[in-house]
Scaffold this active site. Structure first.
Site, PDB file in Angstrom:
ATOM      1  N   HIS A   1     -41.635 -19.791 -44.047  1.00 12.78           N
ATOM      2  CA  HIS A   1     -41.515 -18.450 -44.116  1.00 12.78           C
ATOM      3  C   HIS A   1     -41.872 -17.843 -45.519  1.00 12.78           C
ATOM      4  CE1 HIS A   1     -39.926 -13.906 -43.193  1.00 12.78           C
ATOM      5  NE2 HIS A   1     -41.605 -14.433 -42.464  1.00 12.78           N
ATOM      6  N   ASN A   2     -43.178 -16.284 -45.523  1.00 11.88           N
ATOM      7  CA  ASN A   2     -42.199 -15.547 -46.588  1.00 11.88           C
ATOM      8  C   ASN A   2     -42.486 -17.262 -47.989  1.00 11.88           C
ATOM      9  OD1 ASN A   2     -42.637 -13.944 -45.155  1.00 11.88           O
ATOM     10  ND2 ASN A   2     -41.123 -12.621 -46.122  1.00 11.88           N
TER      11      ASN A   2
ATOM     12  N   GLU B   1     -46.618 -19.234 -46.431  1.00 16.85           N
ATOM     13  CA  GLU B   1     -47.389 -17.841 -46.139  1.00 16.85           C
ATOM     14  C   GLU B   1     -47.482 -16.596 -47.566  1.00 16.85           C
ATOM     15  OE1 GLU B   1     -46.062 -14.437 -42.906  1.00 16.85           O
ATOM     16  OE2 GLU B   1     -44.562 -16.277 -43.415  1.00 16.85           O
TER      17      GLU B   1
ATOM     18  N   ASP C   1     -48.326 -12.760 -48.836  1.00 17.04           N
ATOM     19  CA  ASP C   1     -48.863 -11.631 -48.313  1.00 17.04           C
ATOM     20  C   ASP C   1     -49.077 -10.639 -49.293  1.00 17.04           C
ATOM     21  OD1 ASP C   1     -46.836 -11.712 -46.019  1.00 17.04           O
ATOM     22  OD2 ASP C   1     -45.218 -10.255 -46.787  1.00 17.04           O
TER      23      ASP C   1
ATOM     24  N   HIS D   1     -43.441  -9.310 -50.656  1.00 13.99           N
ATOM     25  CA  HIS D   1     -43.090  -8.655 -48.864  1.00 13.99           C
ATOM     26  C   HIS D   1     -42.848  -7.442 -49.566  1.00 13.99           C
ATOM     27  CE1 HIS D   1     -39.556  -9.093 -45.929  1.00 13.99           C
ATOM     28  NE2 HIS D   1     -40.877  -9.055 -45.893  1.00 13.99           N
TER      29      HIS D   1
ATOM     30  N   GLU E   1     -51.327 -12.670 -45.260  1.00 21.51           N
ATOM     31  CA  GLU E   1     -51.043 -11.557 -44.343  1.00 21.51           C
ATOM     32  C   GLU E   1     -51.861 -10.099 -45.466  1.00 21.51           C
ATOM     33  OE1 GLU E   1     -46.958 -10.059 -43.751  1.00 21.51           O
ATOM     34  OE2 GLU E   1     -47.344 -11.004 -41.769  1.00 21.51           O
TER      35      GLU E   1
END
Length: 617
Positions: free
Chosen positions: A164-165, A194, A196, A209, A243
């Site tokens: 995650h992230n 991941e 973003d 983030h 994302e």
């Protein structure tokens, strides 16, 4: 050996020389323990050991009474194991049933230090100990270390190591974003990363983030790193979960960078040019990088030629996580909405998706989850929903069996609650229990949750894919984790663990000078709710060198195919929380019965040899 290492031939050796000698002899040791034994053996208090004193020291460091007595149980003369005696030991204690004579010959050749003993096909007590301390004598079945599972099933039939992230190496608000996060995750066998993306300066998209104070890295650098490290640890596909918060212009840059930097590695069409009736297998997708993200229209439209259909406004995986952030920002909760300077994300961005970026999404199209019935009615294996841990828990409670069935034909991704701003993790076990494949964890945060993740994925060549048990791959399955009886197969298994001894356990970090630990062992079972259990031994006072517990712990395991076993050593403290010393976690299916060593790992999963536990399973 002593004469070989006695450089100036004065017949004595100081501690430094002794350490060098032990290295030459391939004797692993912890410096604190070795120094204490050195001082005990230095009867003349000269700061050096003479020949006889060295022999005393060596025996004290390596002698293991519990192993010796096991050796003598099978050795007629107490000095050696003949080939047949070793075969008896392998059959009776280690439950080896096939090719035991070949195995016995191999072990003697590999671990017997004396050439004459090797020539006579016998194993000395030293050789026997060396075998038990080796990978063959470890609790982890060596056959399962390598790639041992069928890799030709659809992707949704595997648990997939997921982060995650991935760009964060600290917390979720002020933490540092770094390429290092991707390198570390990939080296650990992670297969779903991941990223973003946000508009950056000079038309270059950046990764961070959003709406927090975490630092930023250019998207281009993330993609180059991915291209370079994606297949160093594993040949099997990597899923890049995108994302996307970029403007149309910068989305086109995203697509162009993905294509030019990754080239052939980026999967841009189905493997056979047809609409899939099921997902392809890890084998068929070897060395490919799959983009997971929003897509305009359906896969079949792209294959027939471009459509003018706008993306489903609701097909928004960012939706789920971004929505949660928006709510938090409004209430000024969790410490960052209150900062004043932060605007909530632009909600319009979901209606605009660049066609070139959309075309890069093939087998992992993000869709909002609208219930299992709804998903079944469209029956599109190439769609994937993301659920927060809380939503997943509710579905597990309310519709466990439906969830398991859903995961037999479609992928599901789970991500941590947005409230976990400290990058803490949830237990992946409850998500694996219903067959969720992509259970995203904060890889940068050590602890029990990452131990379970490393424990599950340390098998099968560390390739990042572990095949789910048969009752979780069958679309008509009746299995529900809350009712172990719903699994087809034999009844519960009894796991009996005799915790015999510990070896050279490390001092607890930042403990007082000269402090010696009071170790205890806790064994935890992680699995379906009925199997969750833990038991511990009593603690042994002031002995980290060779504590003896000789205690037996017993567990009933109803669904062994999903169970993980975690061994934890702690330093007992009656006034405060026990301190962590070391741990080792593995899947129940990878446990080798018999007498074996468990080689302990540190908090962040690295080896702390020679620290180990000796157990009988």
């Amino acid at each position: 050996w002593f004469q070989k290492a006695d450089k100036n031939k004065d017949g004595r050796m100081n501690f430094k020389e002794v350490q060098r000698l032990l290295k030459m002899m391939n004797v692993d040791m912890n410096e604190d323990h070795a120094l204490r034994l050195f001082q005990d053996a230095d009867k003349s208090e000269s700061g050096t050991l003479e020949g006889e004193e060295f022999v005393l020291f060596y025996k004290a460091l390596t002698q293991r009474d519990e192993v010796l007595s096991l050796f003598q149980d099978f050795s007629e003369d107490g000095k050696k194991l003949t080939l047949l005696e070793l075969v008896d030991f392998l059959r009776q204690e280690q439950l080896e049933d096939e090719g035991t004579e070949e195995l016995a010959m191999e072990l003697i050749d590999k671990y017997e230090p004396s050439e004459t003993a090797r020539a006579r096909h016998v194993l000395s007590a030293d050789g026997f100990l060396m075998y038990l301390c080796s990978p063959e004598g470890s609790i982890f079945n060596p056959r399962h270390r390598a790639l041992w599972q069928d890799m030709s099933q659809p992707l949704c039939h595997y648990f997939i190591s997921s982060s995650h992230n991935t760009y964060l190496i600290e917390d979720q608000i002020r933490g540092h974003s770094s390429i290092e996060g991707y390198i570390r995750a990939l080296k650990r066998g992670c297969r779903c990363l991941e990223v973003d993306c946000w508009d950056g300066p000079n038309g270059e998209p950046v990764v961070y983030h959003g709406h927090t104070f975490t630092s930023k890295i250019p998207f281009r650098e993330v993609v180059s790193t991915l291209g370079k490290y994606a297949f160093k640890t594993s040949d099997y596909p990597v899923i890049l979960s995108l994302e996307n918060h970029c403007s149309m212009e910068q989305q086109e840059v995203l697509a162009q960078q993905l294509k030019t930097i990754l080239g052939e590695q980026l999967l841009t069409t189905t493997i056979d040019g047809r609409v899939p009736a099921q997902l392809p297998s890890p084998e068929e997708l070897k060395h490919k990088i799959l983009l997971k993200g929003k897509k305009i229209g359906r896969l079949e439209d792209t294959l027939d030629g471009p459509e003018d259909e706008a993306p489903d406004a609701s097909d928004d995986d960012n939706g789920a996580e971004a929505e949660e952030e928006r709510r938090r920002v409004k209430v000024g909760g969790s410490g960052w909405g209150a900062a004043g300077s932060i605007k909530p994300p632009n909600t319009k961005d979901k209606e605009t998706l660049a066609q070139v970026l959309s075309d890069c999404v093939v087998y992992c199209k993000n869709v909002s989850f609208r219930g299992f019935q709804e998903a079944r009615s469209h029956s599109r294996p190439s769609e994937i929903s993301s659920l927060s841990e809380a939503k997943a828990r509710k579905l597990i409670r309310d519709a466990g069996n439906e969830f398991v069935r859903h995961n037999t034909w479609q992928l599901t991704r789970i991500y941590p609650s947005g409230m976990r701003t400290d990058s803490s993790n949830y237990s992946p076990q409850e998500m694996w229990n219903v067959g969720c494949q992509i259970v995203a964890l904060n890889f940068q945060t050590a602890g029990m949750e990452m131990d379970l993740c490393d424990g599950l994925f340390s098998q099968n060549g560390c390739c990042g894919y572990v095949l789910k048990p048969p009752f979780m791959r069958d679309e008509e399955t009746l299995f529900n984790p809350s009712d172990p009886g719903s699994r087809e197969g034999p009844g519960p298994v009894t796991l009996t663990i005799q915790v015999i001894s510990g070896q050279q356990l490390p001092k607890v970090s930042n403990s007082k000078e000269g402090a010696i630990i009071d170790p205890l062992v806790r064994v935890e079972i992680h699995g379906v709710p009925a199997d969750q259990a833990h038991q511990e031994t009593k603690y042994i006072e002031n002995n980290g060198f060779n504590p003896r517990w000789d205690e037996t712990l017993q567990f009933q395991v109803h669904v062994p195919e999903l169970a993980l076993v975690r061994f934890v050593v702690e330093d007992y403290d009656k006034t405060s929380r026990n301190d962590f010393v070391g741990q080792f976690t593995l899947a129940f299916a990878n446990i080798k019965p018999g007498c074996c060593h468990i080689h302990l790992l540190s908090k962040d999963g690295t080896n702390i040899s020679p620290s180990s536990l000796f157990v009988h399973i």
